[in-house]
Design a protein around this motif. Structure first.
Motif, PDB file in Angstrom:
ATOM      1  N   THR A  16      35.121  49.783  30.465  1.00  0.00           N
ATOM      2  CA  THR A  16      35.286  48.373  30.090  1.00  0.00           C
ATOM      3  C   THR A  16      36.053  47.630  31.179  1.00  0.00           C
ATOM      4  O   THR A  16      35.669  46.526  31.583  1.00  0.00           O
ATOM      5  N   ASN A  17      37.122  48.249  31.661  1.00  0.00           N
ATOM      6  CA  ASN A  17      37.889  47.633  32.745  1.00  0.00           C
ATOM      7  C   ASN A  17      37.039  47.451  33.997  1.00  0.00           C
ATOM      8  O   ASN A  17      37.122  46.420  34.675  1.00  0.00           O
ATOM      9  N   GLN A  18      36.216  48.448  34.324  1.00  0.00           N
ATOM     10  CA  GLN A  18      35.348  48.366  35.494  1.00  0.00           C
ATOM     11  C   GLN A  18      34.365  47.211  35.344  1.00  0.00           C
ATOM     12  O   GLN A  18      34.148  46.460  36.296  1.00  0.00           O
ATOM     13  N   MET A  19      33.784  47.054  34.159  1.00  0.00           N
ATOM     14  CA  MET A  19      32.816  45.977  33.916  1.00  0.00           C
ATOM     15  C   MET A  19      33.507  44.609  34.020  1.00  0.00           C
ATOM     16  O   MET A  19      32.971  43.666  34.612  1.00  0.00           O
ATOM     17  N   ILE A  20      34.700  44.500  33.462  1.00  0.00           N
ATOM     18  CA  ILE A  20      35.450  43.240  33.549  1.00  0.00           C
ATOM     19  C   ILE A  20      35.778  42.930  35.016  1.00  0.00           C
ATOM     20  O   ILE A  20      35.637  41.793  35.476  1.00  0.00           O
ATOM     21  N   SER A  21      36.191  43.942  35.755  1.00  0.00           N
ATOM     22  CA  SER A  21      36.524  43.769  37.166  1.00  0.00           C
ATOM     23  C   SER A  21      35.309  43.285  37.959  1.00  0.00           C
ATOM     24  O   SER A  21      35.407  42.370  38.779  1.00  0.00           O
ATOM     25  N   GLU A  22      34.146  43.887  37.705  1.00  0.00           N
ATOM     26  CA  GLU A  22      32.910  43.471  38.383  1.00  0.00           C
ATOM     27  C   GLU A  22      32.560  42.024  38.039  1.00  0.00           C
ATOM     28  O   GLU A  22      32.126  41.259  38.903  1.00  0.00           O
ATOM     29  N   ASP A  23      32.757  41.641  36.766  1.00  0.00           N
ATOM     30  CA  ASP A  23      32.493  40.256  36.365  1.00  0.00           C
ATOM     31  C   ASP A  23      33.433  39.289  37.084  1.00  0.00           C
ATOM     32  O   ASP A  23      33.017  38.213  37.529  1.00  0.00           O
ATOM     33  N   LEU A  24      34.697  39.666  37.210  1.00  0.00           N
ATOM     34  CA  LEU A  24      35.665  38.810  37.907  1.00  0.00           C
ATOM     35  C   LEU A  24      35.302  38.663  39.392  1.00  0.00           C
ATOM     36  O   LEU A  24      35.391  37.561  39.956  1.00  0.00           O
ATOM     37  N   ILE A  25      34.885  39.743  40.015  1.00  0.00           N
ATOM     38  CA  ILE A  25      34.462  39.689  41.418  1.00  0.00           C
ATOM     39  C   ILE A  25      33.264  38.759  41.567  1.00  0.00           C
ATOM     40  O   ILE A  25      33.187  37.940  42.481  1.00  0.00           O
ATOM     41  N   SER A  26      32.332  38.856  40.646  1.00  0.00           N
ATOM     42  CA  SER A  26      31.154  37.982  40.662  1.00  0.00           C
ATOM     43  C   SER A  26      31.557  36.509  40.545  1.00  0.00           C
ATOM     44  O   SER A  26      31.035  35.642  41.262  1.00  0.00           O
ATOM     45  N   ILE A  27      32.495  36.227  39.653  1.00  0.00           N
ATOM     46  CA  ILE A  27      32.976  34.849  39.475  1.00  0.00           C
ATOM     47  C   ILE A  27      33.673  34.370  40.752  1.00  0.00           C
ATOM     48  O   ILE A  27      33.461  33.234  41.196  1.00  0.00           O
ATOM     49  N   GLU A  28      34.503  35.246  41.372  1.00  0.00           N
ATOM     50  CA  GLU A  28      35.188  34.877  42.612  1.00  0.00           C
ATOM     51  C   GLU A  28      34.191  34.500  43.700  1.00  0.00           C
ATOM     52  O   GLU A  28      34.368  33.489  44.383  1.00  0.00           O
ATOM     53  N   ARG A  29      33.161  35.298  43.841  1.00  0.00           N
ATOM     54  CA  ARG A  29      32.162  35.028  44.882  1.00  0.00           C
ATOM     55  C   ARG A  29      31.362  33.758  44.572  1.00  0.00           C
ATOM     56  O   ARG A  29      31.111  32.947  45.449  1.00  0.00           O
ATOM     57  N   GLN A  30      30.962  33.613  43.326  1.00  0.00           N
ATOM     58  CA  GLN A  30      30.112  32.488  42.933  1.00  0.00           C
ATOM     59  C   GLN A  30      30.839  31.158  43.072  1.00  0.00           C
ATOM     60  O   GLN A  30      30.271  30.176  43.527  1.00  0.00           O
ATOM     61  N   TYR A  31      32.121  31.117  42.700  1.00  0.00           N
ATOM     62  CA  TYR A  31      32.861  29.852  42.676  1.00  0.00           C
ATOM     63  C   TYR A  31      33.898  29.722  43.799  1.00  0.00           C
ATOM     64  O   TYR A  31      34.668  28.772  43.827  1.00  0.00           O
ATOM     65  N   SER A  32      33.919  30.692  44.711  1.00  0.00           N
ATOM     66  CA  SER A  32      34.858  30.681  45.846  1.00  0.00           C
ATOM     67  C   SER A  32      36.303  30.477  45.385  1.00  0.00           C
ATOM     68  O   SER A  32      37.026  29.609  45.880  1.00  0.00           O
ATOM     69  N   VAL A  33      36.701  31.271  44.410  1.00  0.00           N
ATOM     70  CA  VAL A  33      38.080  31.249  43.931  1.00  0.00           C
ATOM     71  C   VAL A  33      38.676  32.643  44.095  1.00  0.00           C
ATOM     72  O   VAL A  33      37.948  33.633  44.193  1.00  0.00           O
ATOM     73  N   GLN A  34      39.999  32.707  44.139  1.00  0.00           N
ATOM     74  CA  GLN A  34      40.664  34.000  44.243  1.00  0.00           C
ATOM     75  C   GLN A  34      41.354  34.336  42.930  1.00  0.00           C
ATOM     76  O   GLN A  34      42.252  33.623  42.486  1.00  0.00           O
ATOM     77  N   LEU A  35      40.880  35.409  42.316  1.00  0.00           N
ATOM     78  CA  LEU A  35      41.473  35.878  41.070  1.00  0.00           C
ATOM     79  C   LEU A  35      42.172  37.227  41.264  1.00  0.00           C
ATOM     80  O   LEU A  35      42.608  37.839  40.299  1.00  0.00           O
ATOM     81  N   GLY A  36      42.210  37.668  42.519  1.00  0.00           N
ATOM     82  CA  GLY A  36      42.913  38.908  42.831  1.00  0.00           C
ATOM     83  C   GLY A  36      42.047  40.156  42.773  1.00  0.00           C
ATOM     84  O   GLY A  36      42.574  41.257  42.759  1.00  0.00           O
ATOM     85  N   HIS A  37      40.728  39.987  42.733  1.00  0.00           N
ATOM     86  CA  HIS A  37      39.863  41.157  42.658  1.00  0.00           C
ATOM     87  C   HIS A  37      39.073  41.403  43.934  1.00  0.00           C
ATOM     88  O   HIS A  37      38.544  42.488  44.122  1.00  0.00           O
ATOM     89  N   LEU A  38      38.980  40.398  44.786  1.00  0.00           N
ATOM     90  CA  LEU A  38      38.344  40.598  46.087  1.00  0.00           C
ATOM     91  C   LEU A  38      39.438  40.916  47.095  1.00  0.00           C
ATOM     92  O   LEU A  38      40.508  40.292  47.068  1.00  0.00           O
ATOM     93  N   PRO A  39      39.179  41.872  47.999  1.00  0.00           N
ATOM     94  CA  PRO A  39      40.199  42.130  49.019  1.00  0.00           C
ATOM     95  C   PRO A  39      40.360  40.897  49.901  1.00  0.00           C
ATOM     96  O   PRO A  39      39.385  40.206  50.193  1.00  0.00           O
ATOM     97  N   ILE A  40      41.600  40.615  50.301  1.00  0.00           N
ATOM     98  CA  ILE A  40      41.842  39.470  51.181  1.00  0.00           C
ATOM     99  C   ILE A  40      41.416  39.868  52.590  1.00  0.00           C
ATOM    100  O   ILE A  40      41.903  40.853  53.145  1.00  0.00           O
ATOM    101  N   THR A  41      40.483  39.108  53.124  1.00  0.00           N
ATOM    102  CA  THR A  41      39.969  39.395  54.459  1.00  0.00           C
ATOM    103  C   THR A  41      40.817  38.687  55.496  1.00  0.00           C
ATOM    104  O   THR A  41      41.581  37.782  55.190  1.00  0.00           O
ATOM    105  N   SER A  42      40.653  39.103  56.751  1.00  0.00           N
ATOM    106  CA  SER A  42      41.387  38.430  57.828  1.00  0.00           C
ATOM    107  C   SER A  42      40.946  36.976  57.917  1.00  0.00           C
ATOM    108  O   SER A  42      41.728  36.107  58.278  1.00  0.00           O
ATOM    109  N   GLU A  43      39.689  36.711  57.541  1.00  0.00           N
ATOM    110  CA  GLU A  43      39.195  35.330  57.551  1.00  0.00           C
ATOM    111  C   GLU A  43      39.955  34.486  56.526  1.00  0.00           C
ATOM    112  O   GLU A  43      40.336  33.347  56.793  1.00  0.00           O
TER     113      GLU A  43
END
Length: 199
Positions: A16-43
């Motif tokens: 369940t946690n893995q599925m929630i995490s994947e959903d949060l990553i998807s939301i971060e990518r789709q809306y260009s927001v940081q929710l703490g689930h995507l690694p912070i890149t040098s960019e």
């Protein structure tokens, strides 16, 4: 509760946690927001902090980057030339201790490696030659002129070109802008370096 039931509940919780995490990553990518689930890149770090740097310094840095690239490439190619020449002469890549490198340089390199290890950082290289300074490369070449004399057309000219390159290298390595005259001198000195290998 049986042991197998506990294990099943833990697995279910993990999934369940893995599925929630994947959903949060998807939301971060789709809306260009940081929710703490995507690694912070040098960019991302650049976008956050780079604009805070002085615009004039950033422009100066961009202009100086091409000079750094020239020096980086030149120094790396000189190291390769020295390594290849000494490896061919000694018929082995283990030439560092063979007496071809002046003792003072070997001592300095040993101290630099120790200092790096004592600082707890990764070794920059396993090749001792990568720990030599630009000036030391000149000494290695001139002290083995019997090997390098067939590559370069003049020992005296080589020493002059190395001295000029070393003087030009200092502002680049120490983050100071090159004057317009010095930019021209750098281009001419790099040309002189390649002329040294013309017979």
């Amino acid at each position: 509760m049986a042991n197998s039931e506990v294990i099943d509940k833990i697995k279910s919780f993990g999934m369940t946690n893995q599925m929630i995490s994947e959903d949060l990553i998807s939301i971060e990518r789709q809306y260009s927001v940081q929710l703490g689930h995507l690694p912070i890149t040098s960019e991302a770090v650049e976008q956050e902090y780079y604009p805070q740097l002085d615009a004039a310094a950033r422009a100066e840095g961009a202009a100086m980057a091409r000079h750094y690239e020239v020096f980086y490439s030149l120094e790396r190619s000189i190291r390769t030339l020295v390594d290849d020449t000494l490896t061919t002469d000694q018929n082995t890549s283990e030439w560092w201790e063979s007496g071809k490198i002046p003792e003072a340089i070997r001592t300095e390199v040993t101290q630099r490696i120790k200092k790096e290890l004592d600082a707890g950082v990764s070794r920059r290289s396993q090749n001792e030659l990568d720990y030599t300074t630009f000036g030391e490369l000149a000494v290695i070449i001139t002290s083995n002129w019997n090997l390098f004399g067939s590559i370069f057309n003049s020992k005296k000219a080589l020493e002059k070109v190395f001295a000029s390159l070393n003087a030009l290298r200092n502002p680049i390595a120490h983050c100071c802008p090159l004057a317009e005259d010095e930019e021209l001198r750098l281009r001419l000195t790099v040309r002189d370096w390649f002329r040294l290998m013309e017979k």
